[in-house]
Design an enzyme around this catalytic site. Sequence first.
Site, mmCIF file in Angstrom:
data_model
loop_
_atom_site.group_PDB
_atom_site.id
_atom_site.type_symbol
_atom_site.label_atom_id
_atom_site.label_comp_id
_atom_site.label_asym_id
_atom_site.label_seq_id
_atom_site.Cartn_x
_atom_site.Cartn_y
_atom_site.Cartn_z
ATOM 1 N N HIS A 55 10.298 74.257 62.928
ATOM 2 C CA HIS A 55 10.406 73.333 64.143
ATOM 3 C C HIS A 55 10.308 74.037 65.615
ATOM 4 O O HIS A 55 10.359 75.297 65.472
ATOM 5 C CB HIS A 55 11.970 72.822 64.225
ATOM 6 N N GLU B 133 18.630 72.851 57.123
ATOM 7 C CA GLU B 133 18.870 74.350 57.370
ATOM 8 C C GLU B 133 19.966 74.771 56.637
ATOM 9 O O GLU B 133 20.988 73.995 56.129
ATOM 10 C CB GLU B 133 19.098 74.407 59.063
#
Length: 190
Positions: free
Chosen positions: A10, A79
């Site tokens: 990201h 994550e």
Amino acid sequence: MKTFIYMVRHGESPKTDGNERTRGLTDKGRLDAHIITELLKDEGIDTFVSSPYERAILTIEELARSLGKEVLAFEDLREIVFLSDDKILSEQELYPSVKKMFSDPDFSLPGGESITICQNRSIATLKKILKKYKGQKVVIGTHGAVMTLMMGYFDSQYDLDFLLKTSKPDIYRMEFNEEVLVEAKRIWKS
């Protein structure tokens, strides 16, 4: 039969109080998402999957839309969970914690998960992706630690030092023959 996995870490995301899941992108992160679209639009991407975290989805969403595709969120690509309730770990705490976690893969912060647990869940999901989308080109919207753990499972050169040298965003194209990594190549030029 070759399968290509495009690991897209990201873009830049604001580290403010709140929730890890809902952190979006900074202005730079949004601009970089547009650059990702330009870089990958002619690659012939078939499928888009992502961590369920907003910053990972937003980083690849423009590209997916431009190709008339949806982004499928896979919970186990999230994550690494550093703290309970998806709380944000401060920058001052993040790097020392990550270093400790990589040196002791079973260590976790209170309410968080270890590198071992994160790698096991993300690799199980990657193997399902390789099987389900065999022969395709798949973009995975991901995070630095998760990307490193997935790549490191196949090749030990992808370790903490590698993670610390990656950028936000970053792109690696991995070529697989079945579940064997043939080659990994960095595409993002920071």
